[in-house]
Design an enzyme around this catalytic site. Structure first.
Site, short mmCIF file in Angstrom:
data_model
loop_
_atom_site.label_atom_id
_atom_site.label_comp_id
_atom_site.label_asym_id
_atom_site.label_seq_id
_atom_site.Cartn_x
_atom_site.Cartn_y
_atom_site.Cartn_z
N ALA A 62 0.86 -1.18 0.00
CA ALA A 62 0.00 0.00 0.00
C ALA A 62 0.90 1.23 0.00
O ALA A 62 2.09 1.14 0.28
CB ALA A 62 -0.87 -0.01 1.25
N GLY A 101 0.42 -5.09 0.84
CA GLY A 101 -0.72 -5.05 -0.08
C GLY A 101 -0.38 -5.64 -1.44
O GLY A 101 -1.27 -6.10 -2.16
N GLU A 104 -0.82 -9.23 -0.96
CA GLU A 104 -2.26 -9.46 -0.83
C GLU A 104 -2.92 -9.44 -2.22
O GLU A 104 -3.80 -10.24 -2.52
CB GLU A 104 -2.89 -8.41 0.09
CG GLU A 104 -2.50 -8.62 1.54
CD GLU A 104 -2.97 -7.49 2.45
OE1 GLU A 104 -2.59 -6.33 2.19
OE2 GLU A 104 -3.73 -7.77 3.39
N GLU A 124 3.89 -5.60 7.19
CA GLU A 124 3.08 -4.57 7.86
C GLU A 124 3.44 -4.39 9.31
O GLU A 124 3.40 -3.29 9.86
CB GLU A 124 1.59 -4.93 7.73
CG GLU A 124 0.98 -4.68 6.36
CD GLU A 124 1.15 -5.86 5.41
OE1 GLU A 124 1.97 -6.76 5.68
OE2 GLU A 124 0.44 -5.88 4.37
N1 3HC Z 1 4.58 3.45 0.04
C1 3HC Z 1 5.05 4.66 -0.29
N2 3HC Z 1 6.33 4.89 -0.64
C2 3HC Z 1 7.15 3.84 -0.67
C3 3HC Z 1 6.73 2.54 -0.33
C4 3HC Z 1 5.37 2.36 0.03
N3 3HC Z 1 4.88 1.16 0.33
N4 3HC Z 1 7.78 1.70 -0.44
C5 3HC Z 1 8.82 2.45 -0.84
N5 3HC Z 1 8.45 3.73 -0.98
C6 3HC Z 1 9.27 4.85 -1.44
C7 3HC Z 1 10.38 5.18 -0.46
O1 3HC Z 1 9.94 6.09 0.52
C8 3HC Z 1 11.43 5.78 -1.36
O2 3HC Z 1 11.04 7.10 -1.63
P1 3HC Z 1 12.14 8.25 -1.88
O3 3HC Z 1 12.93 7.80 -3.07
O4 3HC Z 1 11.35 9.46 -2.07
O5 3HC Z 1 12.98 8.26 -0.63
C9 3HC Z 1 11.27 4.98 -2.66
O6 3HC Z 1 9.96 4.41 -2.61
C10 3HC Z 1 12.26 3.86 -2.81
O7 3HC Z 1 12.24 3.08 -1.62
P2 3HC Z 1 13.60 2.50 -0.99
O8 3HC Z 1 14.63 3.56 -0.90
O9 3HC Z 1 13.21 1.78 0.25
O10 3HC Z 1 14.03 1.49 -2.14
P3 3HC Z 1 14.72 0.07 -2.03
O11 3HC Z 1 14.92 -0.36 -3.42
O12 3HC Z 1 15.88 0.12 -1.11
O13 3HC Z 1 13.64 -0.90 -1.33
C11 3HC Z 1 11.47 -1.86 -0.98
C12 3HC Z 1 12.44 -1.21 -1.98
C13 3HC Z 1 12.05 -3.21 -0.54
C14 3HC Z 1 10.17 -2.05 -1.69
C15 3HC Z 1 11.32 -0.95 0.26
O14 3HC Z 1 11.01 0.35 -0.19
C16 3HC Z 1 10.24 -1.35 1.21
O15 3HC Z 1 10.45 -2.25 2.01
N6 3HC Z 1 9.08 -0.68 1.13
C17 3HC Z 1 8.00 -0.88 2.08
C18 3HC Z 1 7.26 -2.15 1.84
C19 3HC Z 1 6.12 -2.27 2.81
O16 3HC Z 1 6.24 -2.03 4.00
N7 3HC Z 1 4.97 -2.65 2.29
C20 3HC Z 1 3.80 -2.81 3.11
C21 3HC Z 1 3.07 -1.53 3.21
S1 3HC Z 1 1.72 -1.58 4.32
C22 3HC Z 1 0.51 -2.37 3.44
O17 3HC Z 1 0.72 -2.79 2.33
C23 3HC Z 1 -0.82 -2.44 4.13
C24 3HC Z 1 -1.76 -3.40 3.46
O18 3HC Z 1 -1.79 -4.60 4.16
C25 3HC Z 1 -3.15 -2.84 3.42
#
Ligand code: 3HC
Ligand code: NAI
Length: 691
Positions: A62, A101, A104, A124
């Site tokens: 998400a 997400g 999911e 998450e």
């Molecule tokens: N939402 C918004 N922005 C995100 C994002 C997300 N889920 N994931 C990454 N970004 C953004 C980062 O803030 C960063 O932005 P910036 O360049 O402006 O600083 C850019 O994308 C690149 O991210 P990284 O520097 O972390 O890039 P990497 O290549 O090192 O890593 C990744 C990529 C492994 C995908 C890492 O970004 C990550 O772990 N992201 C989060 C994943 C996550 O937690 N997903 C679950 C979200 S909660 C959810 O899905 C709820 C659902 O159940 C309803």
């Protein structure tokens, strides 16, 4: 269809592609685009749908930046319900990371194929949340209750091979992903397989012993210090086993929404963005050229030098350690080997890996051997004259363009740079002990440090798995400078009537990895005393009296078996010591300090508010770029609880006006000089109270 989601029919197969760089997060336009695209696929004559993503990754989750804001339609569960209800097989074609997400979404599809390098996970929990779009219900159906709990409670992704074995995906794609997904779709069409909806699968529970979920709850509570998200994940997985799908989804939704509003999730989400922001330096453009760093030297193979060398070896970068003599060198290299072998015994490395890492670490006593290295990190004794001497030698032998870094904790980096003919190549790389484990790297920017040197070091930090934060030059940089007030108040509280165990207990309950006095015992009380003695004309402060007397009593901390506490020689367990309490009372009497009792809340205010105040001062002076940078320093370098978002975020959650007013009270009632509110704190407080 839209800029974010495309739809096309390739013969009788529909291809829906998400395009939302950098990570294809499920922002509102993506959700809307998916809804439209699946509606279009439903209306078309296609006999299968492939869901794929452009760029480097499948959907990574998400859009975290939307969390905490008013919800924007369509919401994800609705979109995924549409995906799952499709009447023709829907295949998720996965590359990169399918997270949160994103996974999911893949689980809402009927079949999953992934390239072998892909990673799949439900992280998450690391944001203080649970999978809120069906994940807690789909995962146990696909991979079983135990594996699903593991995936969600650890938050750690698994690779495609493990995902195939577990049943999370159906195939690993050999070669081109779209071609393999198309072959799969064709097979499904031809075999008449039809949709295979995850929600219609049964959850296997017959093998679970009685009281299984309560057992997991208890075990997890111990490991996660009572954080709410892991417990709510267990509730949801239990409901997958005991309720019908619709009711369980409803429960998941309620729990997700509640967690979203929790301070723990707010803190962790703040940390997610702060960490990424901290890697950027505002006035250094992205794309600044980087100097190649393919070989490194470390001067001094002591506590820090060895750990620093291991950090580079772990990233596959060869390191040369330079010491005063062969004895010191052998000792330093021996410690590295010992550390690796201990890790191997715990199963973290194989014997071959240990040899590979050790093969990357070599030693020398001759500066001539450093002529070709790209980066040198000095980690000799914390003595300016010795450091100047080392940098003069480096200036003579290192090739032009080599980066010359110091790991100094307190010395003036500009003075060090000034002894060289190339101050633009000099930078601070302040690691934290143990350097092979601690993730923080303070990158110290000298007056003359070149932009490309900073850009290189910030990037290199990521390569060696550190979290970089830039600090300008000041005594102690960001972290250690803030620590002064924190340690001062922890020790003043002793003179005012709290025991070491009360102070540490309150701070541990607050979430600190260790209490301040236990940390002082670990670091060695003599080290702090020596550091104070090295500062010319440092005025006496009552806060140091207890520690100084402990040193005089031969209680140097853990290494001598006693400090603020006694330590069990076998287990190293802390034991409260009445001898220390008697000594503290006598000292308080001698100083005329009245003793009283303290609540945990008072202890936390006294110890944490100086961090917030000094943080505000550092921002005002331009030493730190942003409040979030300070938070990252404290979380990764000093054991501050991540779910509180760091000291500055914690201050903003309490309200800077309240913090300011309490600090002003302490100024009146305690020691005026110690409790001067920072100008910026006052400004922030006034801003808040005018809102
Ligand atoms: N939402 C918004 N922005 C995100 C994002 C997300 N889920 N994931 C990454 N970004 C953004 C980062 O803030 C960063 O932005 P910036 O360049 O402006 O600083 C850019 O994308 C690149 O991210 P990284 O520097 O972390 O890039 P990497 O290549 O090192 O890593 C990744 C990529 C492994 C995908 C890492 O970004 C990550 O772990 N992201 C989060 C994943 C996550 O937690 N997903 C679950 C979200 S909660 C959810 O899905 C709820 C659902 O159940 C309803
Ligand atoms: P240490 O005393 O464990 O190691 C220093 C090593 O440097 C010794 O092995 C010594 O033989 C060697 N050395 C001294 N002079 C030398 C020279 N001229 N040439 C080559 N080698 C020389 O010290 P430690 O703790 O590793 O600290 C090193 C530096 O790292 C200091 O500047 C310290 O402030 C800083 N630092 C220390 C931290 C800690 O927790 N110990 C944390 C972060 C930074």
């Amino acid at each position: 269809m839209s800029d974010y989601v495309s739809f096309e029919c390739r013969g009788d197969i529909a291809v829906i592609a998400v395009n939302n760089p950098p990570v294809n997060a499920l922002s509102q336009p993506v959700r809307a685009g998916l809804q439209d695209a699946f509606a279009a696929a439903g209306d078309s004559q296609c006999r299968a749908v492939i869901l794929t993503c452009s760029g480097g990754t499948f959907i990574a989750g998400a859009d975290i930046s939307e969390f905490g804001k008013p919800p924007a339609d369509p919401w994800l569960p609705e979109v995924l319900g549409r995906v799952e209800s499709m009447d023709v097989p829907v295949i998720a074609a996965i590359h990169g990371t399918a997270l949160g997400g994103g996974l999911e979404t893949a689980m809402a599809c009927h079949y999953r194929i992934a390239v072998s390098s892909s990673k799949l996970g439900l992280p998450e929990v690391l944001l203080g949340l649970l999978p809120g779009a069906g994940g807690t219900q789909w995962a146990p159906r696909l991979i079983g209750v135990e594996a699903a709990l593991d995936l969600m409670i650890s938050g750690q992704p698994i690779g495609a091979g493990a995902a195939l074995k577990a049943g999370l995906i159906d195939r690993v794609a050999e070669g081109n992903l779209m071609e393999a997904a198309t072959v799969y779709a064709r097979e499904l069409i031809e075999s008449g397989a039809g949709p295979r909806r995850t929600s219609e699968l049964a959850v296997a529970t017959a093998h679970l012993p009685d009281g299984f979920f309560d057992g997991v709850r208890e075990q997890v509570a111990k490991k996660t210090k009572g954080l709410p998200a892991p417990q709510k994940i267990i509730d949801c997985v239990e409901s997958a086993a005991t309720m019908d799908f619709e009711s369980a989804i409803e429960l998941e939704r309620q729990r997700f929404t509640k967690l979203m509003m929790s301070p723990e999730s707010a803190g962790l989400r703040h940390m997610f963005f702060a960490e990424r922001q901290a890697a950027k330096i505002d006035d250094i453009p992205q794309g600044t050229p980087i100097r190649p760093v393919n070989s490194v030297a470390v001067i001094g193979a002591g506590t820090m030098g060895g750990g620093i060398a291991m950090s580079f070896a772990n990233a596959g970068i060869p390191v040369t350690l330079l010491e005063l003599d062969n004895g010191a060198l052998d000792r330093g290299i021996g410690i590295c080997r010992g550390n690796y072998e201990r890790s191997a015994k715990k199963g973290r490395y194989t014997a071959d890996q240990v040899e590979y890492f050790m093969g990357l670490i070599s030693g020398t006593t001759s500066y001539g051997d450093l002529a070709g290295v790209d980066l040198v990190i000095e980690a000799v004794f914390e003595n300016p004259d010795i450091k100047y001497d080392v940098f003069r030698k480096l200036d003579q032998v290192c090739k032009p363009g080599a980066i010359l870094a110091s790991n100094t904790s307190y010395q003036d980096l500009d003075a060090i740079a000034a002894v060289t003919s190339r101050p633009e190549d000099v930078v601070g790389m302040h690691f934290f002990s143990p350097a092979n484990i601690m993730k923080l790297l303070e990158v110290v920017r000298g007056e003359k440090t070149a932009d490309d040197v900073l850009a290189t070091v910030m990037k290199l930090a990521r390569k060696i798995r550190k979290v970089p934060v830039m600090s300008r030059v000041c005594y102690g940089f960001i972290g250690n400078r803030m620590l002064d007030g924190y340690m001062r108040e922890a020790q003043m509280l002793l003179l005012e009537g709290a025991t070491p165990a009360q102070v540490d207990g309150a701070m541990q309950k607050f979430g600190m990895a260790m209490g301040p006095l236990a940390v002082a015992d670990l670091a060695g009380l003599d080290i702090g005393m020596k550091a104070r003695q090295a500062i010319p004309d440092l005025p006496d402060h009552p806060s140091t009296h207890v520690a100084d007397q402990l040193v005089e009593m031969g209680r140097l901390g853990q290494k001598s078996g006693a400090g603020f506490y006694r330590y069990d020689p076998e287990t190293r367990q802390r034991i409260e010591d009445s001898q220390v309490e008697t000594m503290i009372r006598a000292e308080a009497d001698a100083l005329g300090i009245e003793q009283k009792s303290f609540s945990d809340g008072e202890i936390v205010e006294r110890v944490i508010y100086p961090l917030i105040n000094e943080g505000a001062q550092l921002l005002d002076e331009g030493i730190a770029q942003r409040p979030g940078d300070i938070d990252i320093v404290y979380i990764y370098g000093y054991g501050f609880p991540a779910h509180r978002g760091g000291p500055m975020f914690y201050g903003s959650m309490i309200g800077m006006d309240k913090v300011y007013s309490r600090i002003s009270e302490f100024r009146e009632t305690l020691r005026a000089d110690d409790w001067n509110p920072a100008r910026l704190l006052k400004t922030l407080a006034e801003g808040e109270s005018n809102e």
